[in-house]
Design a protein around this motif. Structure first.
Motif, PDB file in Angstrom:
ATOM      1  N   VAL A  10       5.955  31.427  31.407  1.00  0.00           N
ATOM      2  CA  VAL A  10       6.530  30.909  30.296  1.00  0.00           C
ATOM      3  C   VAL A  10       8.100  31.286  30.627  1.00  0.00           C
ATOM      4  CG1 VAL A  10       7.113  31.442  27.644  1.00  0.00           C
ATOM      5  CG2 VAL A  10       4.822  31.144  28.380  1.00  0.00           C
ATOM      6  N   LYS A  11       8.166  32.648  31.107  1.00  0.00           N
ATOM      7  CA  LYS A  11       9.664  32.785  31.609  1.00  0.00           C
ATOM      8  C   LYS A  11      10.217  32.047  32.610  1.00  0.00           C
ATOM      9  CE  LYS A  11       9.096  37.840  30.320  1.00  0.00           C
ATOM     10  NZ  LYS A  11       9.026  39.201  30.848  1.00  0.00           N
ATOM     11  N   TYR A  12       9.132  31.695  33.756  1.00  0.00           N
ATOM     12  CA  TYR A  12       9.760  30.651  34.735  1.00  0.00           C
ATOM     13  C   TYR A  12       9.989  29.403  34.252  1.00  0.00           C
ATOM     14  CZ  TYR A  12      10.049  28.424  39.285  1.00  0.00           C
ATOM     15  OH  TYR A  12      10.546  27.841  40.229  1.00  0.00           O
ATOM     16  N   ALA A  13       9.175  29.044  33.108  1.00  0.00           N
ATOM     17  CA  ALA A  13       9.534  27.718  32.595  1.00  0.00           C
ATOM     18  C   ALA A  13      10.931  27.467  31.963  1.00  0.00           C
ATOM     19  CB  ALA A  13       8.127  27.266  31.783  1.00  0.00           C
ATOM     20  N   ILE A  14      11.083  28.675  31.210  1.00  0.00           N
ATOM     21  CA  ILE A  14      12.468  28.573  30.440  1.00  0.00           C
ATOM     22  C   ILE A  14      13.495  28.448  31.487  1.00  0.00           C
ATOM     23  CG2 ILE A  14      13.902  30.173  29.128  1.00  0.00           C
ATOM     24  CD1 ILE A  14      11.290  31.056  27.852  1.00  0.00           C
ATOM     25  N   LYS A  15      13.269  29.469  32.672  1.00  0.00           N
ATOM     26  CA  LYS A  15      14.342  29.230  33.828  1.00  0.00           C
ATOM     27  C   LYS A  15      14.413  27.809  34.414  1.00  0.00           C
ATOM     28  CE  LYS A  15      15.486  31.683  38.199  1.00  0.00           C
ATOM     29  NZ  LYS A  15      14.818  32.659  39.106  1.00  0.00           N
ATOM     30  N   LYS A  16      13.478  27.077  34.640  1.00  0.00           N
ATOM     31  CA  LYS A  16      13.497  25.887  35.094  1.00  0.00           C
ATOM     32  C   LYS A  16      14.140  24.752  34.081  1.00  0.00           C
ATOM     33  CE  LYS A  16      11.345  22.523  37.685  1.00  0.00           C
ATOM     34  NZ  LYS A  16      12.188  22.350  38.834  1.00  0.00           N
ATOM     35  N   ILE A  17      13.812  25.276  32.841  1.00  0.00           N
ATOM     36  CA  ILE A  17      14.498  24.006  31.713  1.00  0.00           C
ATOM     37  C   ILE A  17      15.961  24.479  31.857  1.00  0.00           C
ATOM     38  CG2 ILE A  17      14.730  23.708  29.382  1.00  0.00           C
ATOM     39  CD1 ILE A  17      11.592  24.612  29.064  1.00  0.00           C
ATOM     40  N   LYS A  18      16.362  25.690  31.869  1.00  0.00           N
ATOM     41  CA  LYS A  18      17.758  25.686  32.019  1.00  0.00           C
ATOM     42  C   LYS A  18      18.541  25.167  33.224  1.00  0.00           C
ATOM     43  CE  LYS A  18      17.549  29.861  29.032  1.00  0.00           C
ATOM     44  NZ  LYS A  18      17.930  31.394  28.857  1.00  0.00           N
ATOM     45  N   SER A  19      17.614  25.230  34.514  1.00  0.00           N
ATOM     46  CA  SER A  19      18.397  24.742  35.729  1.00  0.00           C
ATOM     47  C   SER A  19      17.930  23.361  36.005  1.00  0.00           C
ATOM     48  CB  SER A  19      17.971  25.682  36.801  1.00  0.00           C
ATOM     49  OG  SER A  19      16.865  25.562  37.150  1.00  0.00           O
ATOM     50  N   GLU A  20      17.031  22.620  35.123  1.00  0.00           N
ATOM     51  CA  GLU A  20      16.686  21.169  35.514  1.00  0.00           C
ATOM     52  C   GLU A  20      18.081  20.193  35.610  1.00  0.00           C
ATOM     53  OE1 GLU A  20      14.117  18.019  36.285  1.00  0.00           O
ATOM     54  OE2 GLU A  20      13.598  20.382  36.668  1.00  0.00           O
ATOM     55  N   PRO A  21      18.114  19.511  36.543  1.00  0.00           N
ATOM     56  CA  PRO A  21      19.289  18.561  36.685  1.00  0.00           C
ATOM     57  C   PRO A  21      19.332  17.652  35.658  1.00  0.00           C
ATOM     58  CG  PRO A  21      18.179  18.696  38.631  1.00  0.00           C
ATOM     59  CD  PRO A  21      17.547  19.796  37.980  1.00  0.00           C
ATOM     60  N   GLY A  22      18.069  17.156  35.309  1.00  0.00           N
ATOM     61  CA  GLY A  22      17.933  15.861  34.655  1.00  0.00           C
ATOM     62  C   GLY A  22      17.993  16.024  33.119  1.00  0.00           C
ATOM     63  N   SER A  40       6.696  31.662  17.997  1.00  0.00           N
ATOM     64  CA  SER A  40       6.574  32.309  16.895  1.00  0.00           C
ATOM     65  C   SER A  40       5.476  32.141  15.926  1.00  0.00           C
ATOM     66  CB  SER A  40       7.973  31.845  16.051  1.00  0.00           C
ATOM     67  OG  SER A  40       7.849  30.369  15.494  1.00  0.00           O
ATOM     68  N   GLN A  41       4.793  30.842  16.276  1.00  0.00           N
ATOM     69  CA  GLN A  41       3.277  30.454  15.551  1.00  0.00           C
ATOM     70  C   GLN A  41       2.426  31.255  16.384  1.00  0.00           C
ATOM     71  OE1 GLN A  41       3.420  26.353  15.861  1.00  0.00           O
ATOM     72  NE2 GLN A  41       4.867  25.972  13.998  1.00  0.00           N
ATOM     73  N   GLY A  42       2.463  31.958  17.339  1.00  0.00           N
ATOM     74  CA  GLY A  42       1.305  32.623  18.073  1.00  0.00           C
ATOM     75  C   GLY A  42       0.593  31.941  19.112  1.00  0.00           C
ATOM     76  N   LEU A  43       1.104  30.613  19.498  1.00  0.00           N
ATOM     77  CA  LEU A  43       0.175  29.960  20.276  1.00  0.00           C
ATOM     78  C   LEU A  43       0.328  30.560  21.659  1.00  0.00           C
ATOM     79  CD1 LEU A  43      -0.647  27.221  20.414  1.00  0.00           C
ATOM     80  CD2 LEU A  43       1.035  26.446  21.600  1.00  0.00           C
ATOM     81  N   ASN A  44      -0.779  30.447  22.360  1.00  0.00           N
ATOM     82  CA  ASN A  44      -1.176  31.217  23.650  1.00  0.00           C
ATOM     83  C   ASN A  44      -0.042  30.919  24.674  1.00  0.00           C
ATOM     84  OD1 ASN A  44      -2.276  30.878  26.697  1.00  0.00           O
ATOM     85  ND2 ASN A  44      -3.918  31.998  25.347  1.00  0.00           N
ATOM     86  N   ALA A  45       0.582  32.083  25.481  1.00  0.00           N
ATOM     87  CA  ALA A  45       1.416  31.943  26.424  1.00  0.00           C
ATOM     88  C   ALA A  45       1.098  30.602  27.493  1.00  0.00           C
ATOM     89  CB  ALA A  45       1.644  33.077  27.013  1.00  0.00           C
ATOM     90  N   GLY A  46      -0.043  30.731  27.899  1.00  0.00           N
ATOM     91  CA  GLY A  46      -0.475  29.528  28.860  1.00  0.00           C
ATOM     92  C   GLY A  46      -0.081  28.249  28.120  1.00  0.00           C
ATOM     93  N   ARG A  47      -0.659  28.030  26.935  1.00  0.00           N
ATOM     94  CA  ARG A  47      -0.395  26.674  26.548  1.00  0.00           C
ATOM     95  C   ARG A  47       1.117  26.203  26.269  1.00  0.00           C
ATOM     96  NH1 ARG A  47      -4.025  22.916  25.779  1.00  0.00           N
ATOM     97  NH2 ARG A  47      -5.531  24.795  25.394  1.00  0.00           N
ATOM     98  N   VAL A  48       1.839  27.394  26.038  1.00  0.00           N
ATOM     99  CA  VAL A  48       3.351  27.117  25.680  1.00  0.00           C
ATOM    100  C   VAL A  48       3.895  26.811  26.978  1.00  0.00           C
ATOM    101  CG1 VAL A  48       5.281  28.372  25.262  1.00  0.00           C
ATOM    102  CG2 VAL A  48       3.627  28.861  23.730  1.00  0.00           C
ATOM    103  N   ALA A  49       3.508  27.492  28.074  1.00  0.00           N
ATOM    104  CA  ALA A  49       4.134  26.929  29.307  1.00  0.00           C
ATOM    105  C   ALA A  49       3.304  25.626  29.795  1.00  0.00           C
ATOM    106  CB  ALA A  49       3.521  27.824  30.436  1.00  0.00           C
ATOM    107  N   LYS A  50       2.370  25.216  29.641  1.00  0.00           N
ATOM    108  CA  LYS A  50       1.973  23.875  29.863  1.00  0.00           C
ATOM    109  C   LYS A  50       3.093  22.813  29.112  1.00  0.00           C
ATOM    110  CE  LYS A  50      -2.331  21.159  29.684  1.00  0.00           C
ATOM    111  NZ  LYS A  50      -3.666  21.029  29.524  1.00  0.00           N
ATOM    112  N   TYR A  51       3.030  23.175  27.810  1.00  0.00           N
ATOM    113  CA  TYR A  51       3.742  22.461  27.014  1.00  0.00           C
ATOM    114  C   TYR A  51       5.211  22.069  27.645  1.00  0.00           C
ATOM    115  CZ  TYR A  51       0.218  21.915  23.358  1.00  0.00           C
ATOM    116  OH  TYR A  51      -0.812  21.917  22.756  1.00  0.00           O
ATOM    117  N   ALA A  52       5.675  23.316  28.131  1.00  0.00           N
ATOM    118  CA  ALA A  52       6.987  23.188  28.581  1.00  0.00           C
ATOM    119  C   ALA A  52       7.198  22.224  29.734  1.00  0.00           C
ATOM    120  CB  ALA A  52       7.798  24.605  28.731  1.00  0.00           C
TER     121      ALA A  52
END
Length: 89
Positions: A10-22, A40-52
């Motif tokens: 999830v942390k890496y996905a957030i970093k990727k989103i912040k640096s994604e050029p498109g 905040s809804q308590g969704l599993n971290a793996g699922r959050v990363a997948k959605y990101a």
């Protein structure tokens, strides 16, 4: 114990989103707010990363901002292209 390192993903996905050029600043903020909402809804971290990551890939196929995607079937076309690229359709 998190053997899949989901929190790190999830942390890496957030970093990727912040640096994604498109991504526009608006789309960046929409995705980050969505991630925070899912967490905040308590969704599993793996699922959050997948959605990101899925949203990043979807945006690469989308020719407009997420906000404008619903107009004139742009969003539907991008979703079909996304599915084709990933062997779903």
């Amino acid at each position: 114990m998190d053997i899949h390192h989901s929190e790190h993903k999830v942390k890496y996905a957030i970093k990727k989103i912040k640096s994604e050029p498109g991504l526009s600043e608006e789309d960046r903020n929409v995705i980050l707010e969505y991630i925070l909402k899912l967490q905040s809804q308590g969704l599993n971290a793996g699922r959050v990363a997948k959605y990101a990551y899925s949203l990043i890939v979807l945006k690469r196929h989308l020719k407009c901002n997420f906000k404008d995607a619903g107009s004139r079937n742009r969003g539907a076309h991008a979703l079909v292209e996304f599915k084709r690229a990933h062997g779903v359709v």
